[in-house]
Design an enzyme around this catalytic site. Structure first.
Site, PDB file in Angstrom:
ATOM      1  N   THR A 114       0.830  -1.203   0.000  1.00 27.45           N
ATOM      2  CA  THR A 114       0.000   0.000   0.000  1.00 27.45           C
ATOM      3  C   THR A 114       0.868   1.258   0.000  1.00 27.45           C
ATOM      4  OG1 THR A 114      -1.783  -1.170   1.154  1.00 27.45           O
ATOM      5  CG2 THR A 114      -1.820   1.244   1.253  1.00 27.45           C
ATOM      6  N   CYS A 123      -8.763  -6.789   1.862  1.00 27.59           N
ATOM      7  CA  CYS A 123      -8.188  -5.453   1.972  1.00 27.59           C
ATOM      8  C   CYS A 123      -9.252  -4.368   1.981  1.00 27.59           C
ATOM      9  CB  CYS A 123      -7.200  -5.242   0.847  1.00 27.59           C
ATOM     10  SG  CYS A 123      -6.031  -6.593   0.785  1.00 27.59           S
TER      11      CYS A 123
HETATM   12  C1  LIG Z   1      -2.252  -7.446  -0.435  1.00 28.45           C
HETATM   13  C2  LIG Z   1      -2.249  -6.597  -1.637  1.00 28.45           C
HETATM   14  C3  LIG Z   1      -1.945  -5.226  -1.554  1.00 28.45           C
HETATM   15  C4  LIG Z   1      -1.687  -4.527  -0.243  1.00 28.45           C
HETATM   16  O1  LIG Z   1      -0.514  -4.976   0.357  1.00 28.45           O
HETATM   17  P1  LIG Z   1      -0.100  -4.511   1.828  1.00 28.45           P
HETATM   18  O2  LIG Z   1       1.334  -4.870   1.938  1.00 28.45           O
HETATM   19  O3  LIG Z   1      -0.954  -5.295   2.756  1.00 28.45           O
HETATM   20  O4  LIG Z   1      -0.304  -3.047   1.929  1.00 28.45           O
HETATM   21  C5  LIG Z   1      -1.933  -4.519  -2.731  1.00 28.45           C
HETATM   22  N1  LIG Z   1      -2.182  -5.095  -3.920  1.00 28.45           N
HETATM   23  C6  LIG Z   1      -2.477  -6.400  -4.042  1.00 28.45           C
HETATM   24  C7  LIG Z   1      -2.725  -6.987  -5.378  1.00 28.45           C
HETATM   25  C8  LIG Z   1      -2.517  -7.198  -2.902  1.00 28.45           C
HETATM   26  O5  LIG Z   1      -2.817  -8.486  -3.025  1.00 28.45           O
END
Ligand SMILES: *Cc1c(COP(=O)(O)O)cnc(C)c1O
Length: 382
Positions: A70, A324
């Protein structure tokens, strides 16, 4: 607990924890300190950066550590929007992107950017012609994810990057589901910016990173998100999370070594599970089955509410939509974009497999699914 929610997060590999332990205990020095303790931390970070570079086919200095995907997405998109504002303010992305990308785009719209959210085809794939049509002289960035977290659909990013570059735009990919699990070469794929996250590849939570192209044919400029001590080339200030970074690097190295074997093993498990579930009447797979990641199956169960299925599948962790968009009551924006109505979108489950799943688990899952579906539909499945 049978854990089939590996796209939400993965278990920390015990070998990764072992590599991190010294840096959670005795080796606590700041990686920026010049005394011998600091130098050891610095060396550990350097190794992790090399491990990420080797996994992605980039130079170590092109990879910077963040708190996760993120943050990497925020840094990349806001950083590009600011740095290239004199060239243009138009961004292209896709309706099926992760909420991190979509929410940053919505924010950038309030800052004077214009964003085109491309629709996908019913099978979840982007049509290259729609990308071509959306490109404009003022397009500065095209952002398309590699593997979709809900359906596993794999977008043709190499072809999309070619189109973006021909129009003078940068190409970014949220590869959070793919890094460490399929071969990725930022050179061969023409990627300018790539984001990833430790906890999706059996590393720790709270660490991730961003690849920023600094070599030919273009040097990407970025404005910083966090200002401070000038860490990470000034792009991401803040004392480095040494244990997390060591964990991410080690997790990446383990993935690199076992990628081929794991893809075959997990892919076979997924196929077996999918076949078992599709044998239940009134079911179908969502998303293109050919251009699809080997660990994911997203299935529609006619006449079954996904929340009721999740509750009924006791001892089994699966999901509807994306973890998410936490505790969201909205239907999956990915499935809606693929042309489903709300009832259909609320009848789908995602099963995502990983390193710690075994064949023995699958029989239980298929039996439990048959049970709950019979109860929800009010008849016994043959
Ligand atoms: C999990 C995920 C995110 C977010 O990742 P974080 O490290 O938890 O912030 C973003 N994009 C995709 C495709 C994801 O699967």
């Amino acid at each position: 607990m049978i854990y089939l929610d590996n796209n939400a997060t993965t278990r920390l590999d015990p070998r990764v924890l072992e590599a991190m332990m010294p840096f959670l205990t005795d080796e606590y020095a700041n990686a920026a300190s010049t005394h011998p303790f600091g130098l050891r931390a610095h060396e550990a970070v350097k190794l992790a950066r090399q491990q990420m570079a080797q996994l992605l086919g980039c130079e170590p200095q092109e990879f910077i550590f963040t708190s996760g995907a993120t943050e990497a997405i925020n840094l990349a998109m806001k950083g590009v929007a600011e740095s290239y504002s004199s060239r243009g303010r138009h961004i292209i992305t896709v309706q099926t992107e992760h909420s991190a990308v979509l929410d940053v785009c919505r924010f950038l719209e309030t800052q004077g950017c214009e964003v085109t959210y491309l629709a996908v085809q019913p099978d979840g794939l982007l049509d290259l012609a729609t990308v071509q049509q959306a490109l404009r002289p003022d397009t500065i960035l095209v952002s398309v994810m590699l593997v979709n977290n809900e359906t596993g659909v794999i977008q043709p990013i190499q072809e999309i990057a070619v189109l973006a570059h021909a129009a003078g735009a940068l190409f970014m990919t949220d590869a959070t589901q793919a890094v460490g699990k399929m071969p990725i070469d930022v050179e061969a794929l023409g990627i300018d910016l790539l984001t990833c996250s430790g906890h999706k590849l059996y590393g720790p939570k709270g660490v991730g990173g961003l690849y920023v192209r600094q070599r030919k044919p273009r040097r990407v400029k970025l404005a910083a998100l966090l200002h401070g001590g000038g860490h990470e080339r000034g792009w991401r200030s803040g004392t480095l999370n040494v244990p997390g970074i060591v964990g991410l690097g080690h997790a990446a190295e383990l993935c690199r070594q076992s990628m081929k074997e794991e893809a075959a093993r997990i892919g076979a498990l997924r196929n077996e599970l999918e076949a078992g579930l599709l044998a239940i009447p009134g079911t179908r797979v969502n998303g293109n089955r050919e251009h699809r990641f080997y660990n994911t199956t997203n299935i529609l169960f006619e006449g079954c509410d996904s929340d009721a299925m999740i509750m009924g599948l006791e001892g089994i962790a699966v999901s509807n939509g994306s973890a998410c968009t936490a505790a969201s009551v909205d239907p999956s924006h990915v499935l809606l974009s693929m042309g489903m109505d709300e009832t259909e979108a609320f009848s789908c489950l995602r099963f995502s497999l990983g390193r710690f799943n075994s064949p023995e688990m699958l029989v239980d899952v298929i039996d439990s699914a048959q049970d709950i579906i019979s109860r929800l539909r009010g008849y016994i499945l043959a």
